[in-house]
Enzyme design. Structure first.
Site, short mmCIF file in Angstrom:
data_model
loop_
_atom_site.label_atom_id
_atom_site.label_comp_id
_atom_site.label_asym_id
_atom_site.label_seq_id
_atom_site.Cartn_x
_atom_site.Cartn_y
_atom_site.Cartn_z
N GLU A 72 9.12 1.46 11.21
CA GLU A 72 10.08 2.57 11.16
C GLU A 72 9.25 3.84 11.20
O GLU A 72 8.54 4.16 10.23
CB GLU A 72 10.92 2.49 9.88
CG GLU A 72 11.83 1.26 9.86
CD GLU A 72 12.62 1.10 8.57
OE1 GLU A 72 13.20 0.02 8.37
OE2 GLU A 72 12.65 2.05 7.76
N LYS A 116 0.88 -1.18 0.00
CA LYS A 116 0.00 0.00 0.00
C LYS A 116 0.91 1.22 0.00
O LYS A 116 1.40 1.64 1.04
CB LYS A 116 -0.88 -0.01 1.26
CG LYS A 116 -2.27 0.54 1.06
CD LYS A 116 -2.32 2.00 0.65
CE LYS A 116 -2.17 2.93 1.83
NZ LYS A 116 -1.94 4.32 1.40
#
Ligand code: NAD
Ligand code: 6OD
Length: 492
Positions: free
Chosen positions: A260, A184
């Site tokens: 992250e 995505k």
């Protein structure tokens, strides 16, 4: 008169089971350089996302799942070669979506995309078995060995700042480890992921192994994907608050995550540093990619004796940056990703002033002419006069801006740098290498650089602590996330 093909906006479609498919509706993607329309993006609804997950599951159980490591590594290298060959198209896609200078897109984003596939082809080829002999007190013994299996169907959700670099940083190890994926991309940067899907097919990745669904977060493709029961893990890069939302979405099914996230990264400049090198390094770590790199420095602590020199030198660098069209070789700095993001950055410019900042450079919207003034441009900006109690020094801005703050002792500098809920990256500038090691080790971050910034070895652990993330990726660290060990114990 019907519109000719050339006047139709470009269609950016989902890629599911090896085919480009329409979405439930489209949304417009604008170029941040001048606000012109790039194309219409096909948003995936729940059905498209479910088809993408099903295609990934079927591919996992097909030939891809039975392929040897050597065959997969060969495909990884072919992908890297195809990226190199089609580099100009990828640069154009990245520049169109982000407005970044062409040289940056070519030398950082696209070059790293190829390097990511090559590096993980090497890593996975070199991986061995974890095995050991167990010796029991009664004289019996057993052989233990762990085989690593793919995690399964992995959701790869990525942001807009380094779109292709960050996508391939996750995709390459996921594929090298034998997984299938549903990607995505950010709604702001759909183009390079869509082109990459085509490149992957050309390089021999079977249909269904990589699927791309476009859209937004909650109530759109991102939300449908993370809530889907067919997902075996999520690897995500983006804002810390989005990381929390994704954790909540996968919590009921207890799926592993690798995150992250954001940062409010510090640099510390000691008076013994090579100041020319430090100032040039700070200019790069503050302004690269218009400050839209998670590793960018937004807090600069400077030993009092050299504070004025560093502030003046950095302000001079900021003044020399050239905002302009991506193809102009003189351009150093592009626009922010969108008008909405510029509103956010400007709100911090206002906040900093209200909190008492002195604006040393920039501080607003530039006037550029040449048809650029409808783009999302912003001036590279520096503040003094703030401290760690101010929100502008505590919250991530994600723009070309840093606050300079003086310190007197090494312990104070470390305490100031560590006084944050984030923990992604830090930089220490000093000519005393013993001090460099000492300070770098005491930084509460995932990546601690000394006399450099964003120098990467793709085998080293990458990630953050606190609000900056969960887990580490890079080399063997990535393989650990993207695989699940099964230990076999054989009594001898
Ligand atoms: P974002 O979190 O808004 O979006 C990232 C991706 O998540 C996009 O694809 C978005 O559509 C999707 N998303 C948003 N909400 C979601 C939800 N509820 N469920 C599933 N998906 C969802 O981040 P951004 O604005 O695209 O990127 C900027 C942020 O990313 C900054 O905070 C930056 O520090 C961070 N970042 C971190 C790193 C790192 O390595 N630590 C790298 C790059 C960017
Ligand atoms: O270089 C990388 O591997 C990486 N993950 C960089 C992240 C940058 C954040 O914007």
């Amino acid at each position: 008169m019907s519109p000719s093909a050339s006047t139709q906006p470009r269609q950016i479609r989902n890629f599911i089971g090896g085919e480009f498919v329409d979405g439930v509706r489209t949304f417009d993607k604008f170029n941040p350089i001048d606000g012109s329309l790039i194309g219409e993006v096909h948003e995936a609804g729940p059905e498209e996302v479910a088809r993408a997950v099903a295609a990934a599951r079927a591919a996992l159980e097909g030939p891809w799942g039975r392929m040897s490591v050597g065959e997969r590594a060969q495909i990884m290298r072919r992908i890297a070669d195809t990226i190199d060959r089609r580099s100009a198209e990828l640069v154009a896609a990245e520049v169109g979506d982000t407005g970044k200078p062409e040289a940056l897109a070519r030398d950082l984003d696209v070059a790293r995309a190829a390097a990511n596939f090559r590096s993980f082809a090497d890593t996975v080829s070199a991986a061995g078995l974890d095995s050991y002999l167990t010796e029991l007190p009664d004289g019996r013994s057993a052989l233990n060995y762990a085989i690593r299996k793919p995690l399964g169907v992995v959701a790869v959700i990525v942001p807009w700042n380094l779109p292709l670099l960050l996508l391939t940083w996750k995709l390459a190890p996921a594929l090298a480890s034998g997984n299938t994926v549903v990607v995505k991309p950010s709604e702001e940067t759909p183009s390079s992921a869509t082109l990459l899907a085509e490149i992957l097919s050309e390089a021999g990745v079977p249909p269904g192994v990589v699927n791309v669904v476009h859209g937004f977060g909650e109530g759109s493709a991102g939300g449908y994907l993370t809530a889907h029961p067919g997902i075996d893990g999520v690897t995500f890069t983006g804002e810390s608050s989005t990381g929390s939302a994704i954790m909540r979405a996968v919590a009921p099914r207890v799926r592993p995550v690798s995150f992250e996230l954001g940062g409010k990264n510090a640099a510390v400049v000691f008076a013994d540093a090579n100041l020319d090198a430090a100032i040039a390094g700070l200019a790069r770590s503050t302004f690269l990619n218009t400050g839209q790199v998670c590793l960018c420095t937004e807090r600069i602590y400077v030993e009092r004796a050299v504070f004025d020199d560093v502030a003046a030198g950095l302000a001079e660098h900021a003044g020399r940056l050239r905002l302009g069209r991506p193809g102009d070789p003189a351009t150093t700095t592009g626009p922010l990703i969108s008008q909405a993001h510029r509103e956010k950055v400007l709100s911090y410019f206002e906040l900093a002033r209200a909190e008492g900042a002195t604006v040393l450079a920039g501080g607003g919207i530039p006037t550029l002419g040449d048809g650029l003034d409808s783009g999302s441009w912003i001036q590279p900006t520096l503040w003094t006069g703030l401290d760690n109690s101010h929100r502008a020094v505590r919250e991530e801005v994600f723009g070309p801006v840093a606050a300079l703050i003086p310190f007197d002792t090494e312990d104070e500098a470390i305490a100031l740098a560590n006084d944050t809920e984030y923990g992604l990256a830090a930089v220490t500038w000093t000519s005393d290498l013993a001090r460099g090691h000492r300070v770098a080790q005491r930084m509460r971050v995932g990546m601690s650089w000394v006399n450099t910034w964003y120098l990467r070895d793709l085998r080293s652990p990458f990630g953050g602590t606190g609000l900056s993330g969960i887990g580490r990726e890079g080399g063997q660290h990535s393989i650990e996330f993207y695989t699940e060990p099964t230990n076999v114990c054989v009594q001898l």
